[in-house]
Design a protein around this motif. Structure first.
Motif, PDB file in Angstrom:
ATOM      1  N   ASN A 113     -60.518  64.996  98.515  1.00 47.42           N
ATOM      2  CA  ASN A 113     -60.985  65.895  97.461  1.00 47.42           C
ATOM      3  C   ASN A 113     -61.701  65.113  96.366  1.00 47.42           C
ATOM      4  OD1 ASN A 113     -59.123  64.961  95.353  1.00 47.42           O
ATOM      5  ND2 ASN A 113     -57.525  65.982  96.529  1.00 47.42           N
ATOM      6  N   ALA A 114     -62.430  65.871  95.551  1.00 45.70           N
ATOM      7  CA  ALA A 114     -62.972  65.329  94.300  1.00 45.70           C
ATOM      8  C   ALA A 114     -61.974  65.711  93.208  1.00 45.70           C
ATOM      9  CB  ALA A 114     -64.333  65.954  94.022  1.00 45.70           C
ATOM     10  N   ALA A 115     -61.707  64.798  92.287  1.00 45.69           N
ATOM     11  CA  ALA A 115     -60.692  65.074  91.264  1.00 45.69           C
ATOM     12  C   ALA A 115     -61.112  64.474  89.928  1.00 45.69           C
ATOM     13  CB  ALA A 115     -59.345  64.476  91.698  1.00 45.69           C
ATOM     14  N   GLY A 116     -60.523  65.009  88.863  1.00 42.56           N
ATOM     15  CA  GLY A 116     -60.759  64.475  87.528  1.00 42.56           C
ATOM     16  C   GLY A 116     -59.697  63.443  87.190  1.00 42.56           C
ATOM     17  N   GLY A 117     -60.105  62.336  86.608  1.00 39.34           N
ATOM     18  CA  GLY A 117     -59.165  61.269  86.261  1.00 39.34           C
ATOM     19  C   GLY A 117     -58.426  61.578  84.967  1.00 39.34           C
ATOM     20  N   GLN A 192     -62.650  77.239  86.367  1.00 40.65           N
ATOM     21  CA  GLN A 192     -62.963  76.499  85.130  1.00 40.65           C
ATOM     22  C   GLN A 192     -62.307  75.120  85.191  1.00 40.65           C
ATOM     23  OE1 GLN A 192     -60.801  78.952  85.403  1.00 40.65           O
ATOM     24  NE2 GLN A 192     -58.881  78.253  84.546  1.00 40.65           N
ATOM     25  N   PHE A 193     -62.982  74.128  84.619  1.00 44.68           N
ATOM     26  CA  PHE A 193     -62.306  72.849  84.434  1.00 44.68           C
ATOM     27  C   PHE A 193     -61.197  73.078  83.404  1.00 44.68           C
ATOM     28  CE2 PHE A 193     -66.568  71.197  85.800  1.00 44.68           C
ATOM     29  CZ  PHE A 193     -66.131  70.597  86.968  1.00 44.68           C
ATOM     30  N   GLU A 194     -60.254  72.164  83.370  1.00 45.29           N
ATOM     31  CA  GLU A 194     -59.108  72.304  82.491  1.00 45.29           C
ATOM     32  C   GLU A 194     -59.537  72.142  81.028  1.00 45.29           C
ATOM     33  OE1 GLU A 194     -59.445  70.010  84.994  1.00 45.29           O
ATOM     34  OE2 GLU A 194     -58.541  71.387  86.435  1.00 45.29           O
ATOM     35  N   THR A 195     -58.683  72.555  80.126  1.00 47.11           N
ATOM     36  CA  THR A 195     -58.935  72.290  78.708  1.00 47.11           C
ATOM     37  C   THR A 195     -58.392  70.895  78.377  1.00 47.11           C
ATOM     38  OG1 THR A 195     -56.798  73.150  77.998  1.00 47.11           O
ATOM     39  CG2 THR A 195     -58.620  74.744  78.143  1.00 47.11           C
ATOM     40  N   ALA A 209     -54.338  62.465  88.184  1.00 48.71           N
ATOM     41  CA  ALA A 209     -55.624  63.115  88.486  1.00 48.71           C
ATOM     42  C   ALA A 209     -55.368  64.614  88.633  1.00 48.71           C
ATOM     43  CB  ALA A 209     -56.219  62.541  89.777  1.00 48.71           C
ATOM     44  N   VAL A 210     -56.416  65.411  88.417  1.00 46.63           N
ATOM     45  CA  VAL A 210     -56.283  66.868  88.547  1.00 46.63           C
ATOM     46  C   VAL A 210     -57.381  67.398  89.465  1.00 46.63           C
ATOM     47  CG1 VAL A 210     -55.182  67.322  86.319  1.00 46.63           C
ATOM     48  CG2 VAL A 210     -57.693  67.229  86.450  1.00 46.63           C
ATOM     49  N   GLY A 211     -57.074  68.507  90.151  1.00 48.74           N
ATOM     50  CA  GLY A 211     -58.076  69.120  91.014  1.00 48.74           C
ATOM     51  C   GLY A 211     -57.647  70.503  91.452  1.00 48.74           C
ATOM     52  N   MET A 212     -58.566  71.168  92.175  1.00 46.64           N
ATOM     53  CA  MET A 212     -58.391  72.590  92.488  1.00 46.64           C
ATOM     54  C   MET A 212     -58.106  72.850  93.971  1.00 46.64           C
ATOM     55  SD  MET A 212     -61.674  73.903  90.303  1.00 46.64           S
ATOM     56  CE  MET A 212     -62.084  73.144  88.725  1.00 46.64           C
ATOM     57  N   SER A 213     -57.685  71.821  94.701  1.00 44.07           N
ATOM     58  CA  SER A 213     -57.502  72.005  96.157  1.00 44.07           C
ATOM     59  C   SER A 213     -56.293  71.220  96.639  1.00 44.07           C
ATOM     60  CB  SER A 213     -58.760  71.523  96.888  1.00 44.07           C
ATOM     61  OG  SER A 213     -58.891  70.121  96.737  1.00 44.07           O
ATOM     62  N   ILE A 234     -62.169  60.068  92.381  1.00 42.13           N
ATOM     63  CA  ILE A 234     -62.247  60.412  90.947  1.00 42.13           C
ATOM     64  C   ILE A 234     -63.742  60.536  90.612  1.00 42.13           C
ATOM     65  CG2 ILE A 234     -61.615  59.699  88.599  1.00 42.13           C
ATOM     66  CD1 ILE A 234     -59.188  60.222  90.501  1.00 42.13           C
ATOM     67  N   THR A 235     -64.183  61.778  90.450  1.00 43.69           N
ATOM     68  CA  THR A 235     -65.626  61.996  90.238  1.00 43.69           C
ATOM     69  C   THR A 235     -65.989  62.027  88.759  1.00 43.69           C
ATOM     70  OG1 THR A 235     -65.178  64.352  90.456  1.00 43.69           O
ATOM     71  CG2 THR A 235     -66.077  63.226  92.397  1.00 43.69           C
ATOM     72  N   ASN A 236     -64.990  62.194  87.901  1.00 42.39           N
ATOM     73  CA  ASN A 236     -65.236  62.311  86.452  1.00 42.39           C
ATOM     74  C   ASN A 236     -63.918  62.057  85.749  1.00 42.39           C
ATOM     75  OD1 ASN A 236     -64.644  65.068  87.800  1.00 42.39           O
ATOM     76  ND2 ASN A 236     -63.951  65.334  85.693  1.00 42.39           N
ATOM     77  N   MET A 237     -63.974  61.690  84.491  1.00 48.39           N
ATOM     78  CA  MET A 237     -62.748  61.662  83.701  1.00 48.39           C
ATOM     79  C   MET A 237     -62.477  63.105  83.286  1.00 48.39           C
ATOM     80  SD  MET A 237     -61.924  58.667  84.176  1.00 48.39           S
ATOM     81  CE  MET A 237     -60.352  58.680  83.295  1.00 48.39           C
TER      82      MET A 237
HETATM   83  N1  HPA Z   1     -60.782  69.088  87.249  1.00 54.46           N
HETATM   84  C1  HPA Z   1     -60.477  69.840  88.332  1.00 54.46           C
HETATM   85  N2  HPA Z   1     -61.064  69.688  89.510  1.00 54.46           N
HETATM   86  C2  HPA Z   1     -61.985  68.714  89.617  1.00 54.46           C
HETATM   87  C3  HPA Z   1     -62.340  67.889  88.537  1.00 54.46           C
HETATM   88  C4  HPA Z   1     -61.699  68.089  87.285  1.00 54.46           C
HETATM   89  O1  HPA Z   1     -61.944  67.401  86.267  1.00 54.46           O
HETATM   90  N3  HPA Z   1     -63.298  67.033  88.991  1.00 54.46           N
HETATM   91  C5  HPA Z   1     -63.486  67.329  90.308  1.00 54.46           C
HETATM   92  N4  HPA Z   1     -62.698  68.349  90.691  1.00 54.46           N
END
Ligand code: HPA
Length: 275
Positions: A113-117, A192-195, A209-213, A234-237
């Motif tokens: 998955n792609a996830a936020g750091g 939506q991305f998290e707050t 890390a956080v993600g939607m899957s 980790i695709t983004n902080m």
């Molecule tokens: N949050 C949730 N899901 C994601 C993120 C994120 O920052 N980046 C990639 N998938």
């Protein structure tokens, strides 16, 4: 809907008519990690839309194809494109792909998955081997009548992310131009991305890390006793870590940048998995 063995067997039987290959490893490719699919040799591709009782990908960066073939000499079936609750699927529906892969004979599941750091030691482009997860949002995909053919009503999650596969993935990282960590993934339903406040809460709870899957599939895998490895790119902080807004483009750009080395790493991991 009674999600019994007979229900999923229809999809598995259909797929058996498309190829004789019995896959040993099932791979689910996350957002923009699709380029790995090019590594599959002698591919046999089936559109999700043609598979009875399967689901359909609605996200642009998810191809919506099941690909059978070999990677580093190992027989694989690869889901290029996955399903998320934010597309409108119920949590219960999200067991479908894992159960079909199980009936196809896979002995190991690899989720990406792609996830936020969230961990501030992480950087975009890093990889995290998932050690454990936190899911406080939404019901379990195993809610409802239990499909006894797949697993028991109440099942253990303490070794869901198989320790031997986690160790193997960390070991394989040596020699690749990637920083590979091990950490905890927290599920948020999106889209939506998290707050920033949610991310501070996630960090306080122990998320890296956080993600939607991924977590929905991990639960379905644990229920049917399928050994599991899950890798986050980790695709983004995550929101609020840096003083700027998040965008889907940032996620896509990092995933594209890292796709080459990540594919090579995945290939080494799949080669090393003993079934
Ligand atoms: N949050 C949730 N899901 C994601 C993120 C994120 O920052 N980046 C990639 N998938």
């Amino acid at each position: 809907m009674a999600y019994t063995r007979e229900y999923f067997q229809v999809a598995a039987d259909f797929l058996r008519t498309k190829t004789d290959l019995v896959p040993e490893t099932g791979v689910v490719l996350g957002s923009c990690l699709g380029p790995f699919a090019r590594e599959i040799e002698d591919p046999v591709t089936v559109d999700y839309a043609d598979i009875p009782r399967f689901l359909l990908s609605t996200v642009a960066s998810h191809a919506g194809k099941l690909i059978f073939g070999t990677v580093a000499g190992k027989r694989v079936v690869c889901m290029s494109g996955r399903f998320h609750s934010y597309e409108g699927y119920t949590f219960e529906e999200l067991v479908v792909p894992v159960r079909v892969l199980k009936l196809l004979g896979v002995k190991t599941l690899v989720l990406t998955n792609a996830a936020g750091g969230v961990n501030t030691d992480y950087r975009p482009g890093d990889v995290m081997v998932i050690r454990d997860h936190i899911k406080l949002n939404g019901p379990s995909p195993l809610r409802g009548p239990n499909a006894e053919d797949f697993g028991p009503r109440f099942f253990d999650m303490s070794r869901a992310y198989t320790p031997r596969l986690r160790a193997l993935a960390l070991d394989c990282a040596k020699g690749f131009p990637l920083r590979v960590h091990e950490g905890t993934y927290m599920f948020f339903p999106g889209p939506q991305f998290e707050t920033p406040a949610e991310i501070r809460a996630a960090r306080a709870l122990g998320a890296d890390a956080v993600g939607m899957s991924t977590v929905t599939e991990a639960l379905a895998a644990a229920h049917c006793g399928l050994p599991l490895l899950a890798l986050s790119v980790i695709t983004n902080m995550a929101a609020g870590v840096l003083d700027r807004p998040l965008s889907g483009e940032e996620v896509d750009e990092t995933a594209e940048r890292i796709a080459g080395p990540f594919s090579d790493y995945m290939k080494a991991v799949i080669a090393a998995i003993e079934v």
